[in-house]
Design a protein around this motif. Sequence first.
Motif, PDB file in Angstrom:
ATOM      1  N   CYS A 106       0.829  -1.208   0.000  1.00 57.38           N
ATOM      2  CA  CYS A 106       0.000   0.000   0.000  1.00 57.38           C
ATOM      3  C   CYS A 106       0.863   1.259   0.000  1.00 57.38           C
ATOM      4  CB  CYS A 106      -0.917  -0.001   1.217  1.00 57.38           C
ATOM      5  SG  CYS A 106      -2.155  -1.299   1.159  1.00 57.38           S
ATOM      6  N   GLY A 107       2.076   1.143  -0.469  1.00 54.35           N
ATOM      7  CA  GLY A 107       2.976   2.289  -0.518  1.00 54.35           C
ATOM      8  C   GLY A 107       3.831   2.379   0.726  1.00 54.35           C
ATOM      9  N   THR A 108       3.337   3.081   1.747  1.00 56.27           N
ATOM     10  CA  THR A 108       4.124   3.267   2.966  1.00 56.27           C
ATOM     11  C   THR A 108       3.975   2.131   3.969  1.00 56.27           C
ATOM     12  OG1 THR A 108       2.359   4.591   3.932  1.00 56.27           O
ATOM     13  CG2 THR A 108       4.100   5.777   2.775  1.00 56.27           C
ATOM     14  N   TYR A 109       3.060   1.206   3.721  1.00 51.45           N
ATOM     15  CA  TYR A 109       2.878   0.073   4.634  1.00 51.45           C
ATOM     16  C   TYR A 109       2.253  -1.098   3.876  1.00 51.45           C
ATOM     17  CZ  TYR A 109      -1.867   1.956   4.770  1.00 51.45           C
ATOM     18  OH  TYR A 109      -3.091   2.435   4.426  1.00 51.45           O
ATOM     19  N   PRO A 110       2.463  -2.316   4.399  1.00 57.97           N
ATOM     20  CA  PRO A 110       1.827  -3.481   3.788  1.00 57.97           C
ATOM     21  C   PRO A 110       0.435  -3.703   4.388  1.00 57.97           C
ATOM     22  CG  PRO A 110       3.323  -4.203   5.485  1.00 57.97           C
ATOM     23  CD  PRO A 110       3.430  -2.697   5.422  1.00 57.97           C
ATOM     24  N   ALA A 111      -0.424  -4.404   3.669  1.00 55.88           N
ATOM     25  CA  ALA A 111      -1.754  -4.739   4.178  1.00 55.88           C
ATOM     26  C   ALA A 111      -2.004  -6.225   3.987  1.00 55.88           C
ATOM     27  CB  ALA A 111      -2.819  -3.937   3.449  1.00 55.88           C
ATOM     28  N   LEU A 112      -2.381  -6.882   5.057  1.00 51.10           N
ATOM     29  CA  LEU A 112      -2.730  -8.294   5.031  1.00 51.10           C
ATOM     30  C   LEU A 112      -4.235  -8.382   4.794  1.00 51.10           C
ATOM     31  CD1 LEU A 112      -1.562 -11.208   5.715  1.00 51.10           C
ATOM     32  CD2 LEU A 112      -2.623 -10.851   7.929  1.00 51.10           C
ATOM     33  N   VAL A 113      -4.624  -9.053   3.704  1.00 50.87           N
ATOM     34  CA  VAL A 113      -6.028  -9.089   3.311  1.00 50.87           C
ATOM     35  C   VAL A 113      -6.465 -10.536   3.135  1.00 50.87           C
ATOM     36  CG1 VAL A 113      -7.664  -8.389   1.510  1.00 50.87           C
ATOM     37  CG2 VAL A 113      -5.806  -6.858   2.158  1.00 50.87           C
TER      38      VAL A 113
END
Length: 83
Positions: free
Chosen positions: A40-47
């Motif tokens: 997500c750019g500045t951070y990862p997202a666990l989905v």
Amino acid sequence: MHLLFVYGTLKKGCSRSSVLESSRFIGVAKTTPNYKLYDCGTYPALVENVGRGLGVWGELYEVGDSIMNRLDQIEGVDVGLYK
């Protein structure tokens, strides 16, 4: 006590790892294949991505209420970034 799975900036050696220094490190862990990590750019997202994920590697910790509350503030739970 809570079990906490971390996969980004909270992992050992990463920018926010100091928050978990007083918590018990259980070990390296991997999610079931129902999850996928997105950039997500500045951070990862666990989905959750049922049936299409590969699983995500991270770390598992045992943390108390005070650490969970601090993490909720840091990670923006009140503005809907994480839950």
